[in-house]
Design a protein around this motif. Sequence first.
Motif, mmCIF file in Angstrom:
data_model
loop_
_atom_site.group_PDB
_atom_site.id
_atom_site.type_symbol
_atom_site.label_atom_id
_atom_site.label_comp_id
_atom_site.label_asym_id
_atom_site.label_seq_id
_atom_site.Cartn_x
_atom_site.Cartn_y
_atom_site.Cartn_z
ATOM 1 N N ARG A 140 2.622 12.108 -32.180
ATOM 2 C CA ARG A 140 2.441 11.205 -33.317
ATOM 3 C C ARG A 140 1.413 11.885 -34.222
ATOM 4 O O ARG A 140 0.375 12.350 -33.746
ATOM 5 N N TYR A 141 1.719 11.969 -35.516
ATOM 6 C CA TYR A 141 0.901 12.731 -36.454
ATOM 7 C C TYR A 141 0.148 11.809 -37.412
ATOM 8 O O TYR A 141 0.709 10.846 -37.923
ATOM 9 N N THR A 142 -1.097 12.155 -37.684
ATOM 10 C CA THR A 142 -1.883 11.535 -38.743
ATOM 11 C C THR A 142 -2.332 12.667 -39.650
ATOM 12 O O THR A 142 -2.954 13.634 -39.181
ATOM 13 N N PHE A 143 -1.989 12.573 -40.933
ATOM 14 C CA PHE A 143 -2.249 13.664 -41.865
ATOM 15 C C PHE A 143 -3.513 13.422 -42.676
ATOM 16 O O PHE A 143 -3.759 12.303 -43.129
ATOM 17 N N TYR A 144 -4.276 14.479 -42.877
ATOM 18 C CA TYR A 144 -5.482 14.457 -43.695
ATOM 19 C C TYR A 144 -5.377 15.560 -44.745
ATOM 20 O O TYR A 144 -5.136 16.713 -44.412
ATOM 21 N N ASP A 187 -1.418 13.371 -31.788
ATOM 22 C CA ASP A 187 -1.661 12.567 -30.599
ATOM 23 C C ASP A 187 -0.380 12.616 -29.781
ATOM 24 O O ASP A 187 0.683 12.242 -30.276
ATOM 25 N N ALA A 220 -3.179 18.043 -39.655
ATOM 26 C CA ALA A 220 -2.366 17.026 -38.997
ATOM 27 C C ALA A 220 -2.958 16.828 -37.606
ATOM 28 O O ALA A 220 -2.900 17.730 -36.772
#
Length: 115
Positions: A99-103, A91, A88
Amino acid sequence: MFLICGEALYDVFVDPMDPDVRRKVGLTAKAGGSPYNVAVALARLGCAASLATEIAEDTLGRNLESRFELEGVDRRFIRRTAKSTPLAMVDVDAAGAPRYTFYGLDSTLFHPELA
């Protein structure tokens, strides 16, 4: 025993910019995911806790499982996988809100398309 179901992953934060370093970005990774954190917190409170999840057989996955062992979280409901450990990217804005961006979560056990 409390049985928590969900992900175990690493939250990855971008370190503050170092003006002396060009074209490099420092990263700090912390073991996490809400279900992972709940299992660890319950174990720290003296409750029997386990997490039902997939954990990768890569270095990050082995580190997650080692942390469970150190914290006293029961590992019997862990399923090993050859997939990579999910990440995750976090930012944090000027107000401190993440703010999360999941991979990698699109291929894990608990993804809605696989349920």
